[in-house]
Write a protein that holds these residues in place. Structure first.
Motif, mmCIF file in Angstrom:
data_model
loop_
_atom_site.group_PDB
_atom_site.id
_atom_site.type_symbol
_atom_site.label_atom_id
_atom_site.label_comp_id
_atom_site.label_asym_id
_atom_site.label_seq_id
_atom_site.Cartn_x
_atom_site.Cartn_y
_atom_site.Cartn_z
ATOM 1 N N GLY A 1 0.809 -1.211 0.000
ATOM 2 C CA GLY A 1 0.000 0.000 0.000
ATOM 3 C C GLY A 1 0.844 1.264 0.000
ATOM 4 O O GLY A 1 0.519 2.230 -0.696
ATOM 5 N N SER A 2 1.930 1.277 0.761
ATOM 6 C CA SER A 2 2.806 2.448 0.795
ATOM 7 C C SER A 2 3.459 2.684 -0.559
ATOM 8 O O SER A 2 3.562 3.828 -1.030
ATOM 9 C CB SER A 2 3.886 2.270 1.869
ATOM 10 O OG SER A 2 3.319 2.228 3.159
ATOM 11 N N ALA A 3 3.914 1.600 -1.195
ATOM 12 C CA ALA A 3 4.534 1.730 -2.516
ATOM 13 C C ALA A 3 3.514 2.207 -3.547
ATOM 14 O O ALA A 3 3.827 3.031 -4.420
ATOM 15 C CB ALA A 3 5.134 0.393 -2.938
ATOM 16 N N ASP B 1 -15.032 4.611 7.419
ATOM 17 C CA ASP B 1 -14.337 4.796 8.686
ATOM 18 C C ASP B 1 -13.898 3.484 9.319
ATOM 19 O O ASP B 1 -13.077 3.488 10.240
ATOM 20 C CB ASP B 1 -15.165 5.629 9.667
ATOM 21 C CG ASP B 1 -16.378 4.907 10.221
ATOM 22 O OD1 ASP B 1 -16.763 3.849 9.674
ATOM 23 O OD2 ASP B 1 -16.968 5.413 11.195
ATOM 24 N N ARG B 2 -14.399 2.336 8.807
ATOM 25 C CA ARG B 2 -13.926 1.053 9.326
ATOM 26 C C ARG B 2 -12.574 0.673 8.712
ATOM 27 O O ARG B 2 -11.897 -0.229 9.219
ATOM 28 C CB ARG B 2 -14.970 -0.041 9.061
ATOM 29 C CG ARG B 2 -15.024 -0.520 7.634
ATOM 30 C CD ARG B 2 -16.134 -1.545 7.430
ATOM 31 N NE ARG B 2 -17.444 -0.965 7.596
ATOM 32 C CZ ARG B 2 -18.425 -1.524 8.308
ATOM 33 N NH1 ARG B 2 -18.220 -2.663 8.940
ATOM 34 N NH2 ARG B 2 -19.600 -0.950 8.401
ATOM 35 N N ALA B 3 -12.184 1.337 7.618
ATOM 36 C CA ALA B 3 -10.915 1.026 6.948
ATOM 37 C C ALA B 3 -9.783 1.798 7.618
ATOM 38 O O ALA B 3 -9.093 2.615 7.006
ATOM 39 C CB ALA B 3 -11.009 1.364 5.463
ATOM 40 N N THR B 4 -9.577 1.511 8.895
ATOM 41 C CA THR B 4 -8.595 2.287 9.672
ATOM 42 C C THR B 4 -7.165 2.164 9.141
ATOM 43 O O THR B 4 -6.428 3.150 9.185
ATOM 44 C CB THR B 4 -8.657 1.894 11.156
ATOM 45 O OG1 THR B 4 -8.574 0.470 11.288
ATOM 46 C CG2 THR B 4 -9.957 2.366 11.783
ATOM 47 N N ARG C 1 -4.938 5.467 8.351
ATOM 48 C CA ARG C 1 -3.634 5.664 9.000
ATOM 49 C C ARG C 1 -2.524 5.830 7.976
ATOM 50 O O ARG C 1 -1.612 6.650 8.150
ATOM 51 C CB ARG C 1 -3.331 4.487 9.922
ATOM 52 C CG ARG C 1 -4.202 4.447 11.176
ATOM 53 C CD ARG C 1 -3.973 3.157 11.929
ATOM 54 N NE ARG C 1 -4.845 3.044 13.088
ATOM 55 C CZ ARG C 1 -5.130 1.910 13.706
ATOM 56 N NH1 ARG C 1 -4.590 0.765 13.260
ATOM 57 N NH2 ARG C 1 -5.933 1.879 14.744
ATOM 58 N N LEU C 2 -2.576 5.049 6.905
ATOM 59 C CA LEU C 2 -1.554 5.159 5.856
ATOM 60 C C LEU C 2 -1.569 6.547 5.243
ATOM 61 O O LEU C 2 -0.512 7.187 5.086
ATOM 62 C CB LEU C 2 -1.805 4.100 4.778
ATOM 63 C CG LEU C 2 -0.929 4.190 3.524
ATOM 64 C CD1 LEU C 2 0.524 3.929 3.869
ATOM 65 C CD2 LEU C 2 -1.414 3.213 2.454
ATOM 66 N N GLY D 1 0.887 12.551 5.254
ATOM 67 C CA GLY D 1 0.582 13.974 5.213
ATOM 68 C C GLY D 1 -0.815 14.350 4.789
ATOM 69 O O GLY D 1 -1.105 15.538 4.584
ATOM 70 N N TYR D 2 -1.716 13.371 4.680
ATOM 71 C CA TYR D 2 -3.094 13.681 4.304
ATOM 72 C C TYR D 2 -3.883 14.045 5.561
ATOM 73 O O TYR D 2 -3.733 13.406 6.608
ATOM 74 C CB TYR D 2 -3.743 12.495 3.590
ATOM 75 C CG TYR D 2 -3.161 12.280 2.217
ATOM 76 C CD1 TYR D 2 -3.824 12.722 1.078
ATOM 77 C CD2 TYR D 2 -1.920 11.657 2.065
ATOM 78 C CE1 TYR D 2 -3.280 12.541 -0.179
ATOM 79 C CE2 TYR D 2 -1.358 11.481 0.808
ATOM 80 C CZ TYR D 2 -2.042 11.934 -0.313
ATOM 81 O OH TYR D 2 -1.486 11.765 -1.548
#
Length: 356
Positions: free
Chosen positions: A127-129, A159-162, A166-167, A172-173
């Motif tokens: 996900g980060s990549a 909101d359940r996709a925490t 967090r990512l 910076g979002y």
């Protein structure tokens, strides 16, 4: 002190405020994955991935194939440049991400980032990549804008996709807006208030298409982040199988003398029905996809009259529930109206934005 006024630099175009890479390399994260650009031939792979992820991230609604087809055919979306996919050795899509430029920016240049990773492959840095690739492509889009506009890279999540939230926050979002999903049981009948004087309620249809589009654009000009819906975008929405013109309604008034239109649309409520989603909510329901009233026609009870009409129609069609989404901070007081009609909050989602 000098009497000569100081003239600082004026506002700068968005492209002058953004540093964008000249090229964007494909991600490399994830064991055994092949990353490549996307083509229209990948729609089924993307659909399977999004539906698998949706069971975890947003289990009450489905991504539809024709929605993806329209997205891939969009006027600003070039899949080979604006999206990437990661496929495992078995040919399954494990990750998909896109960065799509707006079609008609007027007050903000909003680049939409849509990213998905298969639930069983999360926690590997994929996900980060993927987000890094999306941001780089998004910056390239921002750098094409020569207007003096705010620039946004924006994404959203239930909101359940925490982990997703967090990512995005780690990169910076900022949490910018909450959206509420509301439901109303249609077992209890609703009295239909009279329409304001001089207003006629009619079903939506092709003859009203352009007038309805213009009415919606006017109605949402003062809403957060809203940009005009183009002719092509509106036509794409009309092609979706879920749209039910017969259950939708327009409020029309006589045109002004000398106008090119004999009747003018001043309000609209559009309805979708997707039987595939009914098991996710325990029975038949209709989704109210848009509610809008032109600004000069507000304060006359039009929205209430149209909604009451639609709710009665849905009940007649044996749809046991009505569902809609609303900006929690809507400037029109829409949330209060919906609550007064018996809607209650059933879910929440959030928009996260990085501003330039």
């Amino acid at each position: 002190m000098s009497g000569t006024p100081h003239h600082g630099p004026g506002p700068r175009a968005l492209r002058d405020r953004v540093t964008a890479p000249s090229t964007v390399a494909l991600p490399t994260a994830g064991d055994g994955l092949v990353w490549r650009p996307v083509t229209a031939a990948d729609i089924d792979l993307v659909l399977d991935l999004k539906r698998a992820a949706g069971k975890v991230d947003h289990p009450r609604w489905l991504v539809m194939r024709d929605e993806l087809e329209e997205e891939f055919g969009g006027e600003t979306f070039v899949p080979e440049r604006d999206a990437v996919i990661a496929v495992d050795s078995g040919g399954r899509a494990v990750a998909y991400g896109s960065a799509v430029a707006p079609a008609s920016p007027e007050t903000v240049f909003w680049v939409e980032l849509d990213g998905t990773v298969a639930p069983d492959r999360r926690g590997e840095g994929i996900g980060s990549a993927l987000l890094a690739w999306q941001e780089a492509r998004g910056l390239q889009h921002l750098a094409t804008c020569d207007a003096v506009l705010p620039g946004w890279l924006a994404s959203g999540a239930n909101d359940r996709a925490t982990p997703t939230i967090r990512l995005l926050e780690a990169h910076g979002y900022e949490r910018a807006r909450w959206w509420l999903e509301l439901e109303r049981d249609l077992v209890t009948p609703l009295a239909e208030p009279p329409s304001p004087s001089g207003v006629r309620l009619v079903p939506y249809g092709e003859a009203w298409r352009e007038r309805a589009r213009c009415a919606l654009n006017d109605a949402f000009r003062d809403h957060w982040g809203s940009q005009p819906v183009t002719v092509a975008e509106w036509a794409a929405g009309d092609r979706l199988k879920a749209l039910r013109p017969d259950l939708s309604v327009l409020a029309v008034v006589p045109g002004t003398p000398g106008a090119s239109e004999d009747e003018r649309v001043v309000g609209l409520v559009l309805v979708d029905v997707s039987p595939e989603e009914w098991p996710l909510r325990g029975g038949p329901f209709g989704y109210i996809s848009a509610v809008g009233v032109r600004r000069e026609a507000r304060g006359q009870g039009l929205a209430r009259a149209m909604l009451a009409h639609v709710l009665r129609t849905l009940r007649t069609e044996a749809l046991g529930r009505a569902v809609l989404d609303v900006d929690s901070e809507s400037p029109t007081g829409a949330l209060g109206l919906y609550r007064s009609l018996g809607f209650t909050v059933s879910d929440r989602s959030i928009s996260l934005v990085k501003r330039f």
